[in-house]
Design an enzyme around this catalytic site. Sequence first.
Site, PDB file in Angstrom:
ATOM      1  N   HIS A  10       0.820  -1.216   0.000  1.00  0.00           N
ATOM      2  CA  HIS A  10       0.000   0.000   0.000  1.00  0.00           C
ATOM      3  C   HIS A  10       0.855   1.269   0.000  1.00  0.00           C
ATOM      4  O   HIS A  10       0.778   2.096  -0.908  1.00  0.00           O
ATOM      5  CB  HIS A  10      -0.910   0.032   1.237  1.00  0.00           C
ATOM      6  N   CYS A  42      -6.634  -6.569   2.854  1.00  0.00           N
ATOM      7  CA  CYS A  42      -7.900  -6.523   3.577  1.00  0.00           C
ATOM      8  C   CYS A  42      -9.037  -7.152   2.768  1.00  0.00           C
ATOM      9  O   CYS A  42     -10.160  -7.266   3.266  1.00  0.00           O
ATOM     10  CB  CYS A  42      -8.254  -5.086   3.968  1.00  0.00           C
TER      11      CYS A  42
END
Length: 453
Positions: A10, A42
């Site tokens: 990320h 996630c």
Amino acid sequence: MKVAVIGCTHAGTAAIVNTAKLYPDAEITVYERNDNISFLSCGIALYVGGMVKNPEGLFYSSPQQLADLGVKTKMLHEVISVDTNGKTLQARNLQTGEQFSDTFDKLIVTTGSWPIVPKFEGIDLDNILLSKNYNHSNTIIEKAQNAQNIVVVGAGYIGVELVEAFQLNGKSVTLIDAESRVLSKYLDAEYTDKIERSMKEHGIKLALGEKVTKFEGQDGKVTRVITDHGQYEADLVIMCIGFRPNTELLKGQVDMLDNGAIIVDEYMRTSKPDVYAAGDSCAIIYNPTGKHSYIPLATNAVRMGTLIARNLLAPTVKYMGTQGTSGIKIFEDNIAATGLTETAAKDAGLDAEAVFITDSYRPEFMPTHEPVMLKVVYEKNTRRILGAQIMSKVDLTQSINTMSVCIQNGMKMEELAFVDFFFQPHYNKPWNFLNSAGLQALPKVPEMEGTLV
């Protein structure tokens, strides 16, 4: 300007893409030890549960996309040492074993985190898996096909989402955690009691307040999880205890928290000049306490990575800190939280109080008017808002983003009471439930002396 980036998830992807766009003449080299980049971890439970059919949507960049920006991406390359004073690094090609050195003017460390795996007896048995990256998710899906009794160790977000996914796929599921409540870091008991009740109603077995002591197996494969209170049959075990930062490369070279999280300032600078860090490898300012904390969230990571690029040449845009805002859907319930729980506020030594309301989210004359549970935690003396939690069958989770802004701006309960929210019967009441929480905590007015004539 020669920029080296270690790690590309990320934070790394955000830093790389923005650096390439802002400084087109920069020479950017990325070192990534995995065979893929920018995996949205996630989304693992959604992929495991079958809601996401095509995993390609869980990647938001690729080596080719970075190459199109002029970035040199070295996949399956591990950085084995860094000299921040000499501005050099040593790397190894994991396919050939070749080792080589490189130099940099600016170093961006986005090495992320890794699951915590205690050295339990039997931990090396087959079918004891981790849940962090794309390869993990594929292994979980493959192994779960032939498993019936699945044990998940760790009742944080990932563990809770996984047990739901397994239950929806018809598996017999047990959730074990040493804490006495699920999601105890994010929610107070008013919420976790309802969540646990819902999970039990869906057939999930909860073993809370139990510590795993060992794993037993047969023919090299796990068959049973042993805790200090009982034992549970298991064809498959997923370890979701938590994460620790991957920061060994910089140990002793930059300031860190006790857990190894790199301390960065509001411009994403470490304590060493020209070395920047972002994402799950870092500690950042947690606004409810004003202290550096380790809060590994994708939202924090992408913001921090973006800010690195903005501040690479000079301090330009400050990071405003975080509230650790998060959300989760568990069966029919939409849940979100930001800032401190009441329990966490008191553990932090704050003199905290809370307002808890249950109300219909819109007027009762509407065809449906589901209840919403809202809790707002605030500091007693200053009346500063510290945290909030919400839960409803209706998706009202965006309200927690509003509360996050309130905390970030240091708002007080009486200000929350009179914030200007719109009213429309389709959506809410004349007093929005956020207003209602503020109204319940208004300060006392002075008492009049004497009697009016």
